[in-house]
Design an enzyme around this catalytic site. Structure first.
Site, PDB file in Angstrom:
ATOM      1  CG  ASP A  79      -2.131   0.942   1.006  1.00  0.00           C
ATOM      2  OD1 ASP A  79      -2.136   1.658  -0.018  1.00  0.00           O
ATOM      3  OD2 ASP A  79      -3.025   0.972   1.854  1.00  0.00           O
ATOM      4  CG  HIS A 189      -6.128   5.644   6.528  1.00  0.00           C
ATOM      5  ND1 HIS A 189      -6.315   4.515   7.306  1.00  0.00           N
ATOM      6  CD2 HIS A 189      -4.894   5.502   5.976  1.00  0.00           C
ATOM      7  CE1 HIS A 189      -5.244   3.746   7.233  1.00  0.00           C
ATOM      8  NE2 HIS A 189      -4.372   4.309   6.421  1.00  0.00           N
ATOM      9  CB  SER A 315      -9.904   2.343  16.802  1.00  0.00           C
ATOM     10  OG  SER A 315     -10.673   2.819  17.901  1.00  0.00           O
ATOM     11  CB  SER A 320      -7.887  11.213  15.085  1.00  0.00           C
ATOM     12  OG  SER A 320      -8.485   9.956  14.811  1.00  0.00           O
ATOM     13  CG  HIS A 337       0.690   4.289  10.770  1.00  0.00           C
ATOM     14  ND1 HIS A 337       0.922   3.380  11.775  1.00  0.00           N
ATOM     15  CD2 HIS A 337      -0.032   3.621   9.810  1.00  0.00           C
ATOM     16  CE1 HIS A 337       0.370   2.226  11.445  1.00  0.00           C
ATOM     17  NE2 HIS A 337      -0.217   2.339  10.272  1.00  0.00           N
ATOM     18  N   GLY A 338      -0.650   5.767  13.811  1.00  0.00           N
ATOM     19  CA  GLY A 338      -1.974   5.479  14.342  1.00  0.00           C
ATOM     20  C   GLY A 338      -1.861   4.781  15.672  1.00  0.00           C
ATOM     21  CB  ALA A 339      -4.351   3.111  17.758  1.00  0.00           C
TER      22      ALA A 339
END
Length: 408
Positions: A79, A189, A315, A320, A337-339
């Site tokens: 990706d 996203h 999530s 965020s 880049h996130g949780a």
């Protein structure tokens, strides 16, 4: 603010690993995978690991891999250029209707999402007949794509034009969020879609073939690499840079269509993109660190150079964050880049009930069916702990909470 910093791990035969993971779980499989990557001979100085770290294919998600003289296609992944975009509007929470179902439906109609397979019929996640706007956007990429496919014809018949401005599946999403001042944001996203997947998969296999041809022994075949100076290295860098540009344009195109859909639902005139951020978190770039020019591969990590804005989503039921980089050199100017997942998709489907998912997404207009259990909030690490573990990497500029979430 916490002064959390990294834990230091030395691997036999490898470079040090610096992990910003205090207070968050790290699975043994991810630790083993990080150790194998650290043993590659061209890793520069050390590896940096973000608090959302979890097991990936080849390279660990949430890892920052600086290299000199080589690039690992599987460390970038399939990706390519996946990332986030957020834009603040002039709308306030009070401007939104009490029932947000119409807004979710309008967004779902404006942006192809999900995936349908089977013989005949169009994949619902692609454009059947791309609009003149989509065709014009594709035209800005077409010439470079032609040069890539002239060398690698297998990449020509891929979902390229028909996936530009589409969402996809899995953890990709479009959200309407409120910040702490009750201002409305649009956040999304996605990445390079089918064409990026084809490019990533093609070059990962090519690298594996090269390793076999040269009798190179690897700790994991997914760490197959292209040495700088080879034709395949140059071809891969060209293709990956193109896919990253496709991904950024994909997000901008979706944002345009979401704003248009929102204007169709809300009579009050409003501005959008008052504050806008568009950042990759699966990519490779040429950067200078510790006085040397290196290639930095961020697999599930965001550039957090001093003053640079980034996005760290939770999530589908959590907060965020819009963040500003603190330019921490030890992390190669990076953040999470996130949780990060704590359950695989399979495990989430087995362990989380639909009732739990409905409860954990209370107050969010979103899918509440068994088809999204793999993306349920319990499948992810608590975002507050992830943020605490990287307090020396970024500062929070805005805290957002979604009220609408569209999933593929």
């Amino acid at each position: 603010m916490s002064t959390a910093t990294y834990d230091f791990h030395q691997v036999d035969g490898g470079v040090p690993i610096k992990m910003w993971t205090r207070g968050v779980p790290v699975e043994d499989g991810a630790r083993d995978q990080l150790a194998r990557a650290s043993q590659m001979p061209f890793i520069f100085k050390h590896m940096a690991v973000m608090p959302d770290v979890h097991l990936g294919i080849g390279a660990t998600i949430g890892s920052v891999i600086p290299t000199k003289g080589a690039v690992i296609p599987a460390a970038v992944g399939v990706d390519i250029g996946c990332g986030m975009m957020a834009a603040r509007t002039s709308l306030m929470a009070s401007d939104l209707p009490d029932n947000l179902e119409g807004i979710r439906s309008a967004i779902e109609q404006a942006v192809p999402h999900g995936r349908s397979t089977g013989r005949g019929g169009r994949d619902k996640g692609s454009w059947g007949d791309p609009s003149p706007e989509i065709v014009a956007a594709w035209a800005t990429l077409a010439e470079r794509f032609g040069r890539i496919t002239a060398k690698h014809p297998r990449l020509k018949n891929t979902n390229n034009l028909v996936h530009l401005g589409t969402l996809g599946t899995g953890n990709h999403f479009i959200e309407l969020c409120l910040d702490t001042e009750q201002r409305v944001w649009i956040m999304l996203h996605s990445g390079s879609r089918g064409v990026g997947n084809a490019i990533g998969s093609f070059f990962i296999e090519l690298a594996k073939q090269d390793m076999r041809k040269w009798f190179v022994n690897l700790p994991d075949e997914n760490l197959a690499y292209f040495p700088e100076g080879t034709d395949h290295f140059d071809d891969y860098v060209e293709a990956v840079e193109w896919a990253q540009d496709f991904a950024a344009l994909n997000r901008r195109t979706m944002m345009t269509n979401v704003i248009r859909a929102l204007r169709g639902q809300i009579a009050k005139p409003f501005d959008a993109e008052l504050e806008a951020v568009n950042c990759h978190h699966n990519y490779v770039s040429r950067e200078n660190h510790f006085g040397e020019n290196v290639l930095v591969t961020r697999k599930g990590a965001v550039r957090a150079a001093k003053g640079t804005l980034g996005i760290i989503p939770g999530s589908m039921g959590a907060k965020s964050f819009i963040v500003r980089g603190l330019g921490n050199a030890e992390s190669f100017d990076s953040c999470s880049h996130g949780a990060g997942r704590v359950m695989s998709r399979t495990a989430a489907k087995k362990l989380v009930t639909l009732d739990e998912h409905i409860r954990d997404t209370e107050g969010v207009e979103c899918r509440k069916d068994a088809g999204v259990i793999d993306e349920t909030p319990k499948a992810y690490k608590p975002i507050e702990k992830v943020m605490a573990a990287q307090a020396d990497l970024v500062e929070v500029v805005h805290t957002l909470k979604q009220v609408v979430c569209v999933k593929g």
